[in-house]
Each structure stands twice: as structure tokens, then as C-alpha cells.
Enzyme design. Structure first.
Site: not given
Lengths: 280, 280
Positions: A136, A178, A205
């Protein structure tokens, strides 16, 4: 903040951006592959949880990596820029076979670590063979040009994205995470439109791009990696639109890679890899 | 339900899918261009509101098109398949210079009109020069292969989309509407992956693809048209993935077209058009 020079006769370490929300229980394919890459039962792994504001993020990954068989896991939290100059922690970092940056806020990573000895060391050890993964925010931070924030769900526009300098392990890619879950095609295209030299990697993800020393991008995890390649771009209206107007971009190559498929960042060619031979 | 044959010496009418939510007050660029194309002050326009369940949809467009200067506007509602065989209404349709299909539910259009005299007449009059526009559900319905419904915000997958036969004015494209607003890249890619022969047109809201008789796609409105061209596809894993798994697709050409840019459905080439010469 260019990548450090790879010493002669040595392979650069792998660079492993992960799209966030990687599986931790059950079948943690991505984290498991990272541990194996770092030496499995011999692996010494450093976890940098500084992107996160949660107190237990580092500890959580320490337990995970130990459970996956790593010999030694150190959590190296850098809370201030002064922490990033502490010789003890730098020595600790230097001993690792692999380093993992957690999620959180990528601007926290760049403002804390940018221009410090930790950043320099991360680039140096990666050049001499240490594998560096980030999930992330940790993924966004790995490359030279980092997406700090941007609009979601929109067409590319001149103000669609804000870039900041990242760690700079590579300058071949711009990463967004994401990716499908938060509809970020528009903002990644905006980033590429500013200067189409880089390759866009949109990471779903629980999906990672394992970037090998030879620049092969291998996919791990349950989602896909969206590759946007603007080498053949024939036209962009980025220079003439108003800030809020959509941008026209002609001639982008798009590849959707799942586990088994490969894209090489140097040759810019996609291949089906093991998918081509596997049976249904 | 292939397109009707274009008579010799005649230009096919324009085919105009609109991404939905087109501006109606203020600057209704798209509807205005449609009226001008149909003859402006001489235009006779037929509105088919059958996709909608709202009683005033047809009347609303009648007022809009009259305000934009059309000479005559008939609202032709078909509520049953028997309505679609009524000679009076068919004669009315035949007199139009342009026909407009409103939004609503595209499966209602295909179940009501499919295989009736209205469908045949729409194809015949388009082939002989009548312009046919549709917005939202009306846009989806125009082509041979229509997206009935599908998952939003996902990577392409084997079950990501459900296709149904559409009106069939063209079989060169598969259309998706509300494209960026509802994050439909994944489902349009799924539709193309089934059979990569068609070109994907993803239409943003308040954005139209004006498809000329020579197959030039011209963009009108405030958003963009996303063109997905799979002619150079080098690999697809559609035939071997499980229903819920993402599909690997390598070698797609992606173009983001805004007003001024042009893509030709026959040559499959994108051009900057008037954007190339306009000043900032």
C-alpha cells in the site's frame, strides 16, 4: 534520489510493491514468497512500520514473518528524522536479507525518510542484493515518482493526481495500489501523462509485482496487475487542457497480468509466461 | 440482427451512443449537435422512451428537442411487442430524420423491440441515412452485442459481464455507459475478452460518440470516450480461468478521446484531430 549503482558481478535485490490488503492468515502467498526469496529459514527480515500510525503494525508483521519461517525479524520504527541517522538502527538494517515497508501514509514515509541515511541505505542495500517490499503506502513509496494522492474514479485530468519524490529504488515505474478496488485508472493515467517515460503499474489488493533483477515483473496473489505503457503514445492534450478538463491520450498499451504472466520493464514486452502452458 | 445493407450511393446515418446524464439545460451540446445533424429547423425527430418506466421521459425530450429548434418531434412509445407491429407508428418512424432512444433498462428495449418490425425498421432507416442516437440504456442497445449487466469496479473476469443481443446497427463496437462514473473498465474488458473482434467504447456521462458513416468516432460533450482495441491481443486466459478469477489480457491498445480527437472503427487508428492544432 536515483537508484544506487549495482556493484559489478552482483544482482540487484528484487523490488516488490504490493497493492495492499495482502492475505495474512490462510494462504499468505505474497508474504510467503517474500520470505522464501529472502532465504526462508535463514532469512533476516527488517520491518519498517513508519507509514502506519498504529502501534502494533510492526509487531503484527514480526509474528507473521516468524510464522512463515524467517530466522530473525527486527522491527525498525523511525518516528523522527533523527531516528533515521542512528548508527545502531542503520547497522541493523544493513544485516537484513529483506526489508518490508508497511502500509499507512506514503507522505509520512517520504517526509520522515527522504534524504536521510535510511533512504540512502535502502537504495544501497537493494543495489547489492537485498530485497525490498512495500505494501500500500509502502508500495507507492518505492519508486522515484510517487503518487501522493489523487482523485478516484475520474478520467485523467491535469489536476487528477499529486506526485512527490519517492524512495527511488527504480525510476522505471509509477505505482498505484488498491487499484481496481478504488478505481484509480484515471489518476495513474494522469501521472503518466505528465511525462510518459515511466510505466504505470496498477496493483490490485492482495496482489504483488515481484520485480526481478532482470526487470521481469512477475505477479503474485489473487488479483491482477494493470500495466500501462505509454512508449507508443501518439498524442496527449495534457499541455493544453484546463485543470479540471479530461485529457486526451492516444496510443497507450494496456496489459492485465495475473499470476503467471510476465512484463519486462526493460524490453516493455508482455508474455503469458506459465499461463500459456497451464491447463484449465 | 446484422446491420441492414446500405443502399448504393447513400451514406448510412450516424450512430450516436451517449454515456447518459447528458446536459439538458444550460449548454446541451450533445442534444444540440444531434438536432443540427438531423436538419436543425427542418428536423423531424422520433423519441422512443420505452427503456424508461417514467411516464414523462418522452415528453421531456419532446420539449427539449423543440426548444433546440427541431421542426417536429413525435414520441413513439412501444409498451408491448404488439405495439411494435402497428402500421401507423411504423409509418411515423419512417418519416423521421433522426430517432432518439432514452435511458432506462436496456433489457427492456431488447425484450420489447427485439425481432419486431420496429427493430427491422430502425436498421433499415439507419442504413438509408436516418441518424439514431441513444443515451445510457439506449446507447448500450444500439450495437449487435449489448452489455445487459455486469459487475462494477472489478478486474475482468469470466463472469464479469452478461451480454445479450442488441439492436445491431453496428457490430464493430461494444458500448458501456456511465463509464468512469461507475468504474466499468473491468466489465467492458470482460465483454471484449469473450471475443476480441469488437472495439470497446466506454462512454462517460454527458459524453457521446458520434459515429460517422465513414466509421470516424467523434467525441462530443464534457467527458471522454475510452477506446479499447484488442486487434493486437497477444494472450487471453479467459478460456482457462475459474468464473471468479481475474483474466490476464496482454496487448490491448487504449485511447482516451476527448472532444476533437477521432478514432476510426475501420482503420482502428486514433488521431488528435482538431486537438492537434488548437491552442491552450
Amino acid at each position: 534520489m536515483s537508484p544506487a549503482r549495482v556493484p559489478e558481478g552482483v544482482d540487484r535485490g528484487w523490488i516488490i510493491p504490493i497493492g495492499g490488503a495482502e492475505e495474512k492468515d490462510g494462504h499468505p502467498q505474497i508474504l510467503d514468497r517474500f520470505v522464501q526469496l529472502c532465504g526462508g529459514r535463514d532469512a533476516r527480515i527488517g520491518v519498517i512500520p513508519s507509514a502506519s500510525q498504529l502501534a502494533d503494525t510492526g509487531e503484527r508483521y514480526r509474528v507473521l514473518f516468524r510464522d512463515l519461517g524467517a530466522a530473525e525479524v527486527s522491527v525498525l520504527d523511525f518516528d523522527t528524522r533523527r531516528d533515521c541517522e542512528e548508527p545502531g538502527r542503520l547497522a541493523e538494517l544493513e544485516r537484513c536479507d529483506g526489508i518490508f515497508l508497511t502500509g499507512g501514509n506514503q507522505l509520512r514515509l517520504s517526509t520522515l525518510l527522504g534524504g536521510t541515511s535510511v533512504s540512502r541505505m535502502l537504495r544501497t542495500v537493494n543495489a547489492s542484493g537485498v530485497h525490498i517490499a512495500g505494501t500500500s503506502a509502502g508500495a507507492a513509496f518505492l519508486s522515484e515518482h510517487m503518487i501522493a494522492f489523487g482523485a478516484e474514479g475520474a478520467s485523467p485530468s491535469a489536476r487528477g493526481v499529486t506526485l512527490a519524490p519517492g524512495l527511488g529504488l527504480t525510476n522505471r515505474v509509477i505505482i498505484d495500489q488498491h487499484f481496481r478496488q478504488r478505481d484509480r485508472l484515471g489518476r495513474l493515467l494522469s501521472a503518466l501523462a505528465y511525462n510518459p517515460f515511466a510505466i504505470g503499474l496498477g496493483l490490485d489488493e492482495n496482489t504483488a509485482a515481484f520485480i526481478a533483477p532482470n526487470e521481469d515483473v512477475e505477479v503474485e496473489g489473487s488479483g491482477s496487475v494493470t500495466v500501462l505503457e505509454c512508449g507508443g503514445l501518439t498524442f496527449s492534450s495534457m499541455d493544453r487542457v484546463r485543470e479540471d478538463e479530461p485529457v486526451s491520450l492516444l496510443g497507450i498499451q494496456l496489459h492485465i497480468l495475473t499470476r503467471g504472466a510476465v512484463f519486462n520493464l526493460h524490453t516493455r514486452k508482455a508474455a503469458a509466461g506459465s499461463l500459456a502452458t497451464s491447463k484449465a
